[in-house]
Design a protein around this motif. Structure first.
Motif, short mmCIF file in Angstrom:
data_model
loop_
_atom_site.label_atom_id
_atom_site.label_comp_id
_atom_site.label_asym_id
_atom_site.label_seq_id
_atom_site.Cartn_x
_atom_site.Cartn_y
_atom_site.Cartn_z
N CYS A 1 48.11 43.91 35.94
CA CYS A 1 47.05 44.83 35.53
C CYS A 1 47.63 46.21 35.30
O CYS A 1 48.71 46.54 35.81
N ALA A 2 46.92 46.99 34.52
CA ALA A 2 47.39 48.32 34.16
C ALA A 2 47.09 49.33 35.26
O ALA A 2 46.20 49.13 36.10
N THR A 3 47.83 50.42 35.23
CA THR A 3 47.48 51.59 36.04
C THR A 3 46.38 52.33 35.30
O THR A 3 46.58 52.79 34.17
N LEU A 4 45.22 52.39 35.91
CA LEU A 4 44.06 53.01 35.26
C LEU A 4 43.95 54.47 35.67
O LEU A 4 44.07 54.81 36.84
N ARG A 5 43.73 55.31 34.68
CA ARG A 5 43.39 56.70 34.93
C ARG A 5 41.97 56.95 34.47
O ARG A 5 41.45 56.23 33.59
N ALA B 1 42.59 53.36 39.27
CA ALA B 1 43.02 52.24 40.11
C ALA B 1 44.49 51.93 39.85
O ALA B 1 44.97 52.05 38.71
N ARG B 2 45.18 51.53 40.89
CA ARG B 2 46.50 50.90 40.79
C ARG B 2 46.36 49.51 41.38
O ARG B 2 46.88 49.20 42.44
N GLY B 3 45.59 48.68 40.69
CA GLY B 3 45.27 47.36 41.22
C GLY B 3 44.19 47.47 42.27
O GLY B 3 43.61 48.53 42.50
N GLY B 4 43.91 46.34 42.91
CA GLY B 4 42.83 46.33 43.88
C GLY B 4 43.21 45.64 45.18
O GLY B 4 44.13 44.82 45.23
N ASP C 1 39.17 49.58 44.44
CA ASP C 1 40.33 50.03 43.68
C ASP C 1 41.27 50.83 44.56
O ASP C 1 40.84 51.69 45.35
N ILE C 2 42.56 50.59 44.41
CA ILE C 2 43.56 51.33 45.16
C ILE C 2 43.76 52.70 44.51
O ILE C 2 43.90 52.81 43.30
N VAL D 1 49.53 43.37 44.30
CA VAL D 1 48.18 43.79 44.67
C VAL D 1 47.34 42.53 44.84
O VAL D 1 47.71 41.45 44.35
N LEU D 2 46.22 42.65 45.52
CA LEU D 2 45.39 41.47 45.77
C LEU D 2 44.76 40.95 44.48
O LEU D 2 44.75 39.74 44.22
N PHE D 3 44.24 41.86 43.68
CA PHE D 3 43.56 41.39 42.46
C PHE D 3 43.86 42.32 41.28
O PHE D 3 44.13 43.51 41.46
N PRO D 4 43.83 41.75 40.07
CA PRO D 4 44.05 42.58 38.88
C PRO D 4 42.73 43.22 38.45
O PRO D 4 41.75 42.52 38.21
N THR D 5 42.68 44.53 38.39
CA THR D 5 41.45 45.19 37.94
C THR D 5 41.17 44.77 36.50
O THR D 5 41.95 45.04 35.59
N ALA D 6 40.03 44.11 36.30
CA ALA D 6 39.75 43.45 35.02
C ALA D 6 39.43 44.44 33.91
O ALA D 6 39.24 44.01 32.77
N ALA D 7 39.39 45.73 34.20
CA ALA D 7 39.21 46.71 33.12
C ALA D 7 40.38 46.68 32.17
O ALA D 7 40.23 47.02 30.98
N ALA D 8 41.57 46.27 32.65
CA ALA D 8 42.76 46.14 31.81
C ALA D 8 43.75 45.24 32.53
O ALA D 8 44.53 45.70 33.37
N ALA D 9 43.71 43.95 32.23
CA ALA D 9 44.55 42.98 32.94
C ALA D 9 45.05 41.93 31.98
O ALA D 9 44.47 41.70 30.90
#
Length: 793
Positions: free
Chosen positions: A120-124, A134-137, A147-148, A169-177
């Protein structure tokens, strides 16, 4: 994007529901992606905003799946995967903007390590690109996914183990995975029962239990308008309810029986503490209805699992916290106009409301430490002061790491100057020379190594902290000379209260501090107040400098604005027409301002007029508990909330008010002073309690009449929220969402109110909770009535 000669490597699935305005930003950035062959599939959930037609016209290269109705996020993505031609599938929210190399960076770990199933992407945050979304979840021990590093500054130093271009990370944030299509399908995809939220948490847990890995990539950058579509349509409460019901389903599917029981105990305790009984019933009922499919999925997963949830704990993928730790708060939005409106003051107390408008990124909410009100940083935080333009002096910051924390270095910077100092468990003052810029601004940053308290102190605090800051103070090199005695303008609006007003005027005439003027505005009285005011002024010539003004009945806010246009004082003291000032009242207000030495509001103490009124237990309560005044919650010298901006006994510099400070939207009594207090606190004005500035309040009332007033307060709070929607989430405001017991209480209060009021008049004290519940019921009733009227319009 290069045109693929064969099937694309990646299929990017974008789910859309009435999000054309988001797609207008998302798609141009998406089609500018480089270093990867891909196709774009937009799964439209029955939009009614013309999204499908717009896509056909403007983006014919995108494949559009018109689903016809809202299937939810997970099922719509599943439909997109079914028609995807790529080896990999990327999930991208429609409210995102991507960097050109985002897809290549997501592909890198999946190509380099066959054990990695998803990245998953690093989200800003799109609104605040200097902050992480988020940096993953990860997930709590009770199953709450979160979100981390949400709201953490991008520039904060990483924690010790955060190294390498990607991390587990436990899960990929689905906003960008990104995930291999075959693995997505083999794992069961997104759970179709989960309409929205938690589907990515559920998928991540299953992937790990099946022996696979999930990673977050630093170099894959995506900007996200957090909650863009769903929050706009439904709000945070709806989001939390869906997340909770899906959380329970994941636990039932994935955890071993004993772990399910432990997590259920934690969830039940959370519901009990927060009294979320309505949510508890709704979540349990939904999961009971879906239990057959839950058990079917559980059997399939348990046959294939190679890990258990204990392994995920040991890897640090699930935290020991039962509830997601709080995130840093959003920074104040700053622009030239905002900073120019800040009050010139040399003090910032981060834990107080007067700091709200001057705090940048990296601060948690107010907290208590060793008896002081503070804010913790998350390792890097920014704040601002406005002093005189170009002024030189020393900046001092009072900070601490709290009990048990190891000593560490803290770096303080201000307008290019920098200093480092050691900080520990006690209070440390770090100072450095500073000079304001041409606008008088001091930009201050506090940086320290991030740490987590719970492993050190065992206090269940799982926040990533830096240091606690108690105060930021600027001491100019050339202090101002002492000011002369200020002139005070006493402002009193009045309406049909001549007998009490006459007593109030006599009390003003007896003040020991004589350098003041009194301005009384008759707000369209019909009891002869105007004529009596004229006669009283003539009869008391020489005793008091009195100005009398008249307007139509436009309510107190506009009456005060009229008075301020004629005010010549350095300080303004707002009094009510039913407030009897003690002889030293004005002198004490002036003394408090001298001690503070900077622009501030001073709130005096107002008690009931016990010599001329019957003070019942109910009246005692509303004077101390917040329904009218909140004196029982504060001590002398405390900084107060903006909700304590009581214009019945309050003084502040005339210069900070400007022209017509009370908002014209308040064509009624209530909330006009709170609204002004909020705006002034955002500009940096402190509000300080000074109990020696005493007055008495002549306003006999009963539980029944005050109950009617609270209904009016509930109805009219909508005007305040219309001007400042952010106040709906402010802790200083009364609760705005009815409690689960409100319908029952509403049915009981009306018939019992006469009895309760009669008991109070007989001086029979009732339980505080009963008083509070009765008044809160009135407030919610007014809120409900106002919302019905709004729907009717």
């Amino acid at each position: 994007m290069s045109a693929p000669s064969g099937p694309p490597l990646v299929s990017v699935v974008v789910v859309n529901f009435n999000g054309r305005h988001h797609l207008e930003r998302c798609l141009p950035s998406l089609f500018a992606t480089v270093e990867a062959e891909f196709e774009v599939i937009v799964a439209d959930n029955g939009s009614s905003d013309g999204s499908v037609e717009w896509l056909a016209e403007r983006w014919p290269q995108a494949r559009v799946l018109a689903l016809g109705k809202n299937l939810g996020f997970g099922r719509a993505n599943g439909r997109g995967v079914q028609v995807a031609r790529g080896e990999f599938v990327a999930f991208l929210n429609n409210d995102t903007v991507v960097e050109p190399g985002w897809l290549a960076a997501l592909l890198e770990p999946l190509r380099a390590d066959p054990e990695v199933a998803a990245s998953c992407a690093t989200l800003r945050l799109l609104e605040f690109p200097e902050l992480l979304n988020a940096r993953g979840g990860t997930m709590t021990s009770a199953g709450y996914g979160y979100d981390i590093d949400f709201m953490v500054p991008v520039e904060r130093r990483p924690v010790a183990h955060d190294t390498g271009p990607w991390r587990d990370v436990l899960f990929p944030t689905a906003a960008a995975a990104l995930i291999r299509k075959r693995e997505f399908l083999a794992a069961g995809g997104f759970d179709p029962a989960m309409f929205m939220y938690h589907e990515d948490v559920d998928l991540g847990v299953r992937l790990w239990l099946l022996g696979r890995r999930v990673v977050v990539c630093d170099r894959a950058l995506v900007y996200h308008a957090f909650g863009g579509t769903s929050h706009q349509a439904h709000g945070l409460r709806w989001r939390e309810r869906l997340g909770m019901r899906h959380n329970v389903r994941t636990l039932l599917k994935c955890y071993r029986p004993l772990s399910v029981l432990r997590a259920a105990k934690r969830i039940a305790r959370i519901w009990l503490v927060h009294r979320a009984f309505g949510q508890a019933f709704w979540v349990c009922w939904w999961n009971l209805c879906h239990l057959p499919t839950t058990l079917t999925q559980r059997r399939r997963l348990q046959k294939r699992r190679v890990r258990n949830e204990g392994d995920l704990y040991r890897r640090g993928l699930i935290t020991g916290a039962a509830w997601p730790p709080p995130s840093p708060q959003p920074p104040a939005a700053l622009d030239t106009q905002t900073t120019a409106g800040w009050i010139v003051t040399a003090t910032l107390l981060p834990g107080r409301h007067s700091a709200m408008g001057r705090l940048g990124a990296g601060w948690y909410g107010p907290d208590r430490l060793a008896g002081d009100t503070v804010r913790w940083t998350c390792g890097l935080a920014e704040c601002w002061l406005r002093v005189e333009a170009g002024q030189a002096g020393r900046l001092a910051v009072e900070l601490s790491l709290g009990a048990g924390a190891p000593a560490m270095s803290v770096a303080l910077t201000c307008n290019g100057e920098r200093v480092e100092a050691q900080a520990g468990s006690g209070w440390t003052t770090v100072s450095l020379p500073a000079r304001a810029d041409a606008q008088g601004l001091l930009r201050i940053t506090v940086a320290s190594p991030p740490w987590v308290p719970h492993p050190i102190r065992g206090d269940w605090d799982f926040r990533t902290l830096g240091c606690a800051v108690r105060a930021v103070r600027f001491r100019p090199a050339a202090p101002r000379p002492p000011a002369a005695d200020p002139c005070v303008s006493v402002v009193v609006p009045t309406f049909n209260r001549w007998p009490i007003l006459e007593r109030a005027l006599a009390a003003l005439a007896a003040q020991t501090y004589r350098k003041f003027e009194a301005i009384v505005v008759d707000d369209g009285s019909t009891d002869g107040t105007w004529e009596r005011l004229q006669a009283w002024r003539q009869a008391n010539t020489g005793r008091i400098d009195l100005k009398v003004l008249h307007q139509e009945n436009l309510k107190p806010g506009r009456a005060r604005n009229l008075a301020l246009r004629h005010a010549g004082g350095d300080l303004v003291l707002f009094l009510g027409d039913d407030i009897i000032a003690a002889p030293e009242l004005i002198a004490e207000h002036v003394a408090a301002h001298r001690r503070l030495g900077e622009p501030a509001g001073v709130l005096g103490f107002t008690d009931w007029d016990r010599e001329h009124m019957r003070v019942t237990p109910f009246l005692e309560l509303i004077n101390r508990d917040g329904q009218q005044f909140s004196y029982g919650h504060f001590r002398d010298g405390d900084d107060l909330f903006f909700t304590c901006f009581y214009t019945s006994n309050l003084s502040l510099p005339r210069a900070v008010l400007g022209d017509d400070p009370f908002h014209p939207a308040f064509t009624f009594v209530d909330w006009e002073d709170t609204e002004l207090g909020y705006r002034l606190s955002r500009r940096g004005l402190r509000l300080v309690l000074h109990t020696a500035a005493r007055a008495t309040h002549v306003h006999p009332t009963t539980m029944a009449t005050f109950h009617r007033r609270q209904r009016h307060v509930g109805r009219t709070v909508a005007v305040l929220l219309g001007l400042h929607p952010e106040l709906a989430a402010n802790d200083a405001m009364p609760p705005l969402v009815p409690r689960w017991w409100h319908p029952l209480a509403r049915a009981l209060v009306s018939p019992s109110l006469p009895l309760l009021s009669a008991l109070d008049q007989c001086l029979v004290p009732l339980p505080t909770r009963l008083y509070r519940a009765t008044l809160l019921t009135a407030f919610f009733t007014g809120r409900r009535q106002a919302m019905r009227e709004a729907v009717g319009r």
